[in-house]
Design a protein around this motif. Structure first.
Motif, PDB file in Angstrom:
ATOM      1  N   SER A 254       0.843  -1.200   0.000  1.00  0.00           N
ATOM      2  CA  SER A 254       0.000   0.000   0.000  1.00  0.00           C
ATOM      3  C   SER A 254       0.876   1.247   0.000  1.00  0.00           C
ATOM      4  CB  SER A 254      -0.899   0.016   1.242  1.00  0.00           C
ATOM      5  OG  SER A 254      -1.776  -1.069   1.215  1.00  0.00           O
ATOM      6  N   HIS A 255       0.421   2.268  -0.723  1.00  0.00           N
ATOM      7  CA  HIS A 255       1.189   3.515  -0.788  1.00  0.00           C
ATOM      8  C   HIS A 255       0.227   4.655  -1.150  1.00  0.00           C
ATOM      9  CE1 HIS A 255       1.335   1.631  -4.749  1.00  0.00           C
ATOM     10  NE2 HIS A 255       1.537   2.819  -5.303  1.00  0.00           N
ATOM     11  N   SER A 256      -0.686   4.901  -0.238  1.00  0.00           N
ATOM     12  CA  SER A 256      -1.791   5.831  -0.502  1.00  0.00           C
ATOM     13  C   SER A 256      -1.350   7.239  -0.860  1.00  0.00           C
ATOM     14  CB  SER A 256      -2.726   5.896   0.707  1.00  0.00           C
ATOM     15  OG  SER A 256      -3.337   4.647   0.881  1.00  0.00           O
ATOM     16  N   CYS A 257      -0.227   7.703  -0.341  1.00  0.00           N
ATOM     17  CA  CYS A 257       0.221   9.075  -0.635  1.00  0.00           C
ATOM     18  C   CYS A 257       1.227   9.107  -1.778  1.00  0.00           C
ATOM     19  CB  CYS A 257       0.801   9.722   0.612  1.00  0.00           C
ATOM     20  SG  CYS A 257       2.416   9.069   1.084  1.00  0.00           S
ATOM     21  N   GLN A 258       1.334   7.990  -2.492  1.00  0.00           N
ATOM     22  CA  GLN A 258       2.262   7.905  -3.640  1.00  0.00           C
ATOM     23  C   GLN A 258       3.712   8.134  -3.223  1.00  0.00           C
ATOM     24  OE1 GLN A 258       0.929   6.658  -6.429  1.00  0.00           O
ATOM     25  NE2 GLN A 258      -0.936   6.646  -5.225  1.00  0.00           N
ATOM     26  N   LEU A 259       4.078   7.535  -2.095  1.00  0.00           N
ATOM     27  CA  LEU A 259       5.474   7.487  -1.634  1.00  0.00           C
ATOM     28  C   LEU A 259       5.994   8.850  -1.167  1.00  0.00           C
ATOM     29  CD1 LEU A 259       6.894   5.210  -4.513  1.00  0.00           C
ATOM     30  CD2 LEU A 259       5.652   4.493  -2.478  1.00  0.00           C
ATOM     31  N   GLN A 260       5.094   9.687  -0.645  1.00  0.00           N
ATOM     32  CA  GLN A 260       5.464  11.052  -0.266  1.00  0.00           C
ATOM     33  C   GLN A 260       5.599  11.268   1.236  1.00  0.00           C
ATOM     34  OE1 GLN A 260       6.219  13.425  -2.685  1.00  0.00           O
ATOM     35  NE2 GLN A 260       6.096  11.557  -3.919  1.00  0.00           N
ATOM     36  N   CYS A 261       5.635  10.233   2.026  1.00  0.00           N
ATOM     37  CA  CYS A 261       5.765  10.366   3.490  1.00  0.00           C
ATOM     38  C   CYS A 261       4.597  11.137   4.086  1.00  0.00           C
ATOM     39  CB  CYS A 261       7.099  11.017   3.864  1.00  0.00           C
ATOM     40  SG  CYS A 261       7.539  10.818   5.607  1.00  0.00           S
ATOM     41  N   ALA A 262       3.416  10.931   3.542  1.00  0.00           N
ATOM     42  CA  ALA A 262       2.245  11.662   4.015  1.00  0.00           C
ATOM     43  C   ALA A 262       1.119  10.732   4.466  1.00  0.00           C
ATOM     44  CB  ALA A 262       1.747  12.593   2.920  1.00  0.00           C
ATOM     45  N   CYS A 263       1.407   9.451   4.592  1.00  0.00           N
ATOM     46  CA  CYS A 263       0.450   8.489   5.129  1.00  0.00           C
ATOM     47  C   CYS A 263       1.281   7.454   5.890  1.00  0.00           C
ATOM     48  CB  CYS A 263      -0.374   7.826   4.011  1.00  0.00           C
ATOM     49  SG  CYS A 263       0.550   6.660   2.980  1.00  0.00           S
ATOM     50  N   THR A 264       0.679   6.384   6.306  1.00  0.00           N
ATOM     51  CA  THR A 264       1.485   5.332   6.935  1.00  0.00           C
ATOM     52  C   THR A 264       1.142   3.960   6.350  1.00  0.00           C
ATOM     53  OG1 THR A 264      -0.160   5.155   8.698  1.00  0.00           O
ATOM     54  CG2 THR A 264       1.769   6.552   9.131  1.00  0.00           C
ATOM     55  N   THR A 265       0.536   3.977   5.182  1.00  0.00           N
ATOM     56  CA  THR A 265       0.073   2.706   4.620  1.00  0.00           C
ATOM     57  C   THR A 265       1.219   1.804   4.191  1.00  0.00           C
ATOM     58  OG1 THR A 265      -0.188   3.693   2.424  1.00  0.00           O
ATOM     59  CG2 THR A 265      -2.133   3.669   3.853  1.00  0.00           C
ATOM     60  N   CYS A 266       2.422   2.348   4.039  1.00  0.00           N
ATOM     61  CA  CYS A 266       3.566   1.542   3.619  1.00  0.00           C
ATOM     62  C   CYS A 266       4.404   1.071   4.810  1.00  0.00           C
ATOM     63  CB  CYS A 266       4.438   2.308   2.632  1.00  0.00           C
ATOM     64  SG  CYS A 266       5.266   3.733   3.371  1.00  0.00           S
ATOM     65  N   HIS A 267       3.789   1.087   5.995  1.00  0.00           N
ATOM     66  CA  HIS A 267       4.502   0.679   7.218  1.00  0.00           C
ATOM     67  C   HIS A 267       5.063  -0.742   7.074  1.00  0.00           C
ATOM     68  CE1 HIS A 267       4.005  -0.412  11.766  1.00  0.00           C
ATOM     69  NE2 HIS A 267       5.250  -0.061  11.511  1.00  0.00           N
TER      70      HIS A 267
ATOM     71  N   ARG B 253       9.444   1.171   9.969  1.00  0.00           N
ATOM     72  CA  ARG B 253       9.858   2.152   8.965  1.00  0.00           C
ATOM     73  C   ARG B 253       8.709   2.365   7.984  1.00  0.00           C
ATOM     74  NH1 ARG B 253      15.322   3.430   8.299  1.00  0.00           N
ATOM     75  NH2 ARG B 253      14.371   5.076   7.047  1.00  0.00           N
ATOM     76  N   LEU B 254       8.752   3.503   7.311  1.00  0.00           N
ATOM     77  CA  LEU B 254       7.884   3.703   6.161  1.00  0.00           C
ATOM     78  C   LEU B 254       8.686   3.239   4.951  1.00  0.00           C
ATOM     79  CD1 LEU B 254       6.320   7.182   6.977  1.00  0.00           C
ATOM     80  CD2 LEU B 254       5.359   4.896   7.379  1.00  0.00           C
ATOM     81  N   ALA B 255       8.169   2.261   4.246  1.00  0.00           N
ATOM     82  CA  ALA B 255       8.943   1.651   3.160  1.00  0.00           C
ATOM     83  C   ALA B 255       9.314   2.664   2.079  1.00  0.00           C
ATOM     84  CB  ALA B 255       8.162   0.487   2.546  1.00  0.00           C
ATOM     85  N   CYS B 256       8.500   3.718   1.935  1.00  0.00           N
ATOM     86  CA  CYS B 256       8.817   4.704   0.895  1.00  0.00           C
ATOM     87  C   CYS B 256       9.949   5.640   1.302  1.00  0.00           C
ATOM     88  CB  CYS B 256       7.586   5.513   0.518  1.00  0.00           C
ATOM     89  SG  CYS B 256       7.000   6.633   1.799  1.00  0.00           S
ATOM     90  N   GLN B 257      10.314   5.627   2.575  1.00  0.00           N
ATOM     91  CA  GLN B 257      11.369   6.527   3.059  1.00  0.00           C
ATOM     92  C   GLN B 257      12.655   5.785   3.403  1.00  0.00           C
ATOM     93  OE1 GLN B 257      10.764   9.952   2.970  1.00  0.00           O
ATOM     94  NE2 GLN B 257       9.051   9.063   1.835  1.00  0.00           N
TER      95      GLN B 257
END
Ligand code: FES
Length: 111
Positions: free
Chosen positions: A47-60, A92-96
């Motif tokens: 999941s990456h609801s904010c498109q990898l912008q560190c603005a959600c936590t779906t990529c936890h 971690r947030l996978a996008c970060q």
């Protein structure tokens, strides 16, 4: 004629997840890409609801091994992780979390 599949220097192991990769998966680590990008490149639809912008936590994710091989937690990521009731020391947030090379990483997808 046959082709030898080149073994990647380092890997990202994804622990089994009931819907995204029920058997678990091992993929090639790509230096300079985030864990989320590497998973998505390998058709693991984290999941990456904010498109990898560190603005959600779906990529936890839980970074189970290889902390030394990814970028350090930064303040904004820390702030977002603090909104999670199930935050762990290894969250971690996978996008970060950018893979920086040097070894293997093991992650557990949380969502
Ligand atoms: S995709 Fe939103 S914080 Fe990672």
């Amino acid at each position: 004629m046959f082709f030898l599949k080149k073994k990647p220097a380092h890997t990202i192991t994804i622990l089994p997840h009931p819907t995204l990769c029920p058997e678990g998966e091992v993929v090639a680590a790509q230096t300079g890409k985030s864990i989320a990008e590497i998973l998505l490149d390998n058709d693991i639809e984290i999941s990456h609801s904010c498109q990898l912008q560190c603005a959600c936590t779906t990529c936890h994710v839980h970074l189970m091994e290889g902390e030394a091989y990814v970028s350090k937690l930064h303040a904004e990521e820390d702030r977002m992780l603090n909104t999670l009731p199930d935050r762990r020391r290894w969250s971690r947030l996978a996008c970060q979390a950018i893979y920086q090379g040097g070894g293997n990483v093991v992650v557990e997808i949380c969502n």
